[in-house]
Design an enzyme around this catalytic site. Structure first.
Site, PDB file in Angstrom:
ATOM      1  CG  HIS A   1      -1.636   1.299   1.453  1.00 15.99           C
ATOM      2  ND1 HIS A   1      -2.548   1.831   0.565  1.00 15.99           N
ATOM      3  CD2 HIS A   1      -1.547   2.191   2.477  1.00 15.99           C
ATOM      4  CE1 HIS A   1      -2.988   2.992   1.038  1.00 15.99           C
ATOM      5  NE2 HIS A   1      -2.400   3.240   2.191  1.00 15.99           N
TER       6      HIS A   1
ATOM      7  CD  GLU B   1      -3.610   7.016  12.317  1.00 12.54           C
ATOM      8  OE1 GLU B   1      -4.354   7.679  13.031  1.00 12.54           O
ATOM      9  OE2 GLU B   1      -3.652   7.024  11.072  1.00 12.54           O
ATOM     10  CG  ASP B   2      -1.520   1.941  10.479  1.00  7.46           C
ATOM     11  OD1 ASP B   2      -2.271   2.391  11.355  1.00  7.46           O
ATOM     12  OD2 ASP B   2      -1.787   1.950   9.268  1.00  7.46           O
TER      13      ASP B   2
HETATM   14 MN    MN Z   1      -2.742   4.741   3.841  1.00 12.60          MN
END
Ligand code: MN
Length: 488
Positions: free
Chosen positions: A47, A75-76
């Protein structure tokens, strides 16, 4: 998708780009996302790579591409924004931070809609490149939407259609706007999409290809004789705009796709005019359809020559003639500007942008810090421009103190001419009421209305409304005279 594909694309955009930093970003993100998987089952890094590749495709600068690779890291993953700043510097970290903030916006139906838009505009004001990353992130998410449950799919498609696509349009990034709209169209109106796609891809394809080949063959000789290097393309497929035309004008597919369209791309402006001359000497033009958007660009900065001729078999055929630079501007909008800025370092290429974007860019250049930039921006750009929304969710930018009549004429001349009243934020208001930023404006029209009121000239703010009212009231005077003296 591999990092090498992105490297190649970035290199072709800008041979001097710092590819080492790009590779470093890839290693960093790959390690950070580690064993994470997307809903599609692919490794998460795919992604990130796709987002970066789309950015390179719209010719975003290298730091934006790098931020694209890193955009989901804080964030991830375990790695923080500080880690990014340490490794890649403040500029890239700033872009990633912008994205992280934007991702907090969740679409919650119409009541939150304007709030979301406002946040988007603020992010845009901070650094327009944040929005570019968000668009590319969104486009790749749309392409992998099948992996999500139906409800989420619909929510994302609707949000894109109502918020992202109109902003891409405002920024002139048509290529992204169209791609997003066609995917959302498929998810929101599946049946209609399938029908149209079948007609376009199957029923009409052979005919279209044969016809375009015929035109290319005829044009080739005179263009070569004039030593004009050219590229011809069939017009970009955009099913959603065909669908909208069918909806708005209540016409059938064949009536809309009767007009055959081709784009001719040539090296210089003088080649554009020469090519138009050649086309007119081969086929008879429709004088009402000759448009010179090079001498007089559209308000959003669009430049091209348009002409519709009676081509082979007497079929109406539209040509759009433009230089490579105009073409890229038309597809990539604001992103193309960065590209040209990078390339020649001068400011001439800013000239064809909408006024408010020019202002944003100028202020961004002249401001020393982000804080400066935002306060200057408030003073200068949003100071004399407002953004208002139509009930369909389209965004329009107007000069400050514009009225519903100005709005009506921006939407469509007939809506202006037939306007009898207005709802501002769902409340009845008068047509001379000055609009405010974020207003939702609906125009009430009456079919049988003769034309606009000349008194409107006293309060309208836009040149367009003024011109249209003058034209329409002049025409109706002529009608009156004609009635009085039959036979003239
Ligand atoms: Mn994204």
């Amino acid at each position: 998708m591999t990092i090498q594909q992105i490297i190649n694309k970035v290199k072709s955009n800008n041979p001097k780009a710092d590819l080492d930093l790009l590779k470093l970003a890839y290693d960093f993100a790959d390690k950070a996302h580690d064993k994470q998987k997307r809903k599609t089952g692919e490794p998460y890094i795919q992604h990130s790579l796709h987002t970066a590749f789309l950015l390179a495709q719209i010719k975003a600068d290298i730091n934006t591409v790098i931020a694209g690779i890193l955009h989901d890291v804080p964030e991830d993953t375990e790695k923080s924004l500080e880690d990014i700043e340490k490794n890649f510097g403040a500029e890239i970290a700033g872009l990633v931070e912008g994205i992280t903030k934007l991702s907090k916006i969740k679409y919650r139906g119409v009541e939150r809609y304007r709030e979301s838009l406002r946040k988007m505009f603020l992010a845009m004001a901070r650094d327009l490149r944040v929005i570019l990353i968000k668009f590319c992130d969104r486009l790749h998410n749309l392409r992998t939407l099948d992996a999500l449950p139906l409800e989420k799919r619909t929510r994302i498609a609707r949000e894109t259609m109502e918020i992202y696509a109109p902003i891409a349009g405002l920024l002139g990034i048509w290529r992204l706007k169209w791609q997003m709209e066609d995917i959302c169209f498929k998810y929101l109106y599946g049946e209609e999409y399938k029908k149209l796609e079948y007609k376009y891809e199957v029923e009409k394809k052979v005919e279209r290809n044969q016809y375009s080949q015929k035109i290319k063959n005829i044009l080739d000789t005179p263009l070569r004789k004039e030593k004009i290097e050219y590229d011809i393309e069939d017009r970009f497929k955009h099913l959603y705009s065909i669908y909208m035309k069918m909806q708005n004008k209540n016409r059938k597919f064949d009536e809309i796709y009767d007009v055959f369209a081709l784009r001719v791309i040539v090296p210089t402006i003088s080649d554009c005019y020469k090519t138009m001359g050649i086309i007119h000497s081969l086929w008879k033009p429709n004088p009402d359809r000759i448009k010179d958007y090079i001498a007089v660009p559209k308000p959003n900065g669009y430049r091209s020559l348009h002409t519709t001729v009676f081509g082979p078999e007497n079929r109406a055929t539209e040509f759009q003639i433009r230089t490579r630079e105009m073409h890229e501007e038309a597809l990539y909008g604001i992103a193309a500007h960065w590209h040209y800025k990078q390339k020649d370092g001068d400011e001439a290429s800013y000239t064809s942008q909408p006024q408010w974007i020019k202002e944003i860019l100028r202020i961004q250049r002249e401001s020393e810090s982000t804080n400066d930039f935002i306060s200057n921006l408030k003073l200068n750009v949003f100071h004399d421009r407002i953004f208002v929304f139509s009930p369909q969710g389209d965004v329009f930018d107007l000069p400050k103190n514009s009225t519903p009549v100005d709005f009506a004429y921006i939407v469509h001349t007939e809506i202006g001419n037939k306007a009898t009243g207005t709802l501002i934020n769902n409340k009845m208001s008068s047509l001379d009421q000055p609009l405010k930023n974020g207003d939702l404006v609906e125009i009430i029209t009456e079919k049988n209305r003769k034309g606009p009121n000349r008194d409107w000239l006293k309060f309208v703010k836009t040149h367009r409304a003024r011109e249209k009212i003058r034209q329409a009231t002049k025409a109706s005077k002529l009608d009156q005279i004609k009635k009085m003296i039959p036979g003239i």
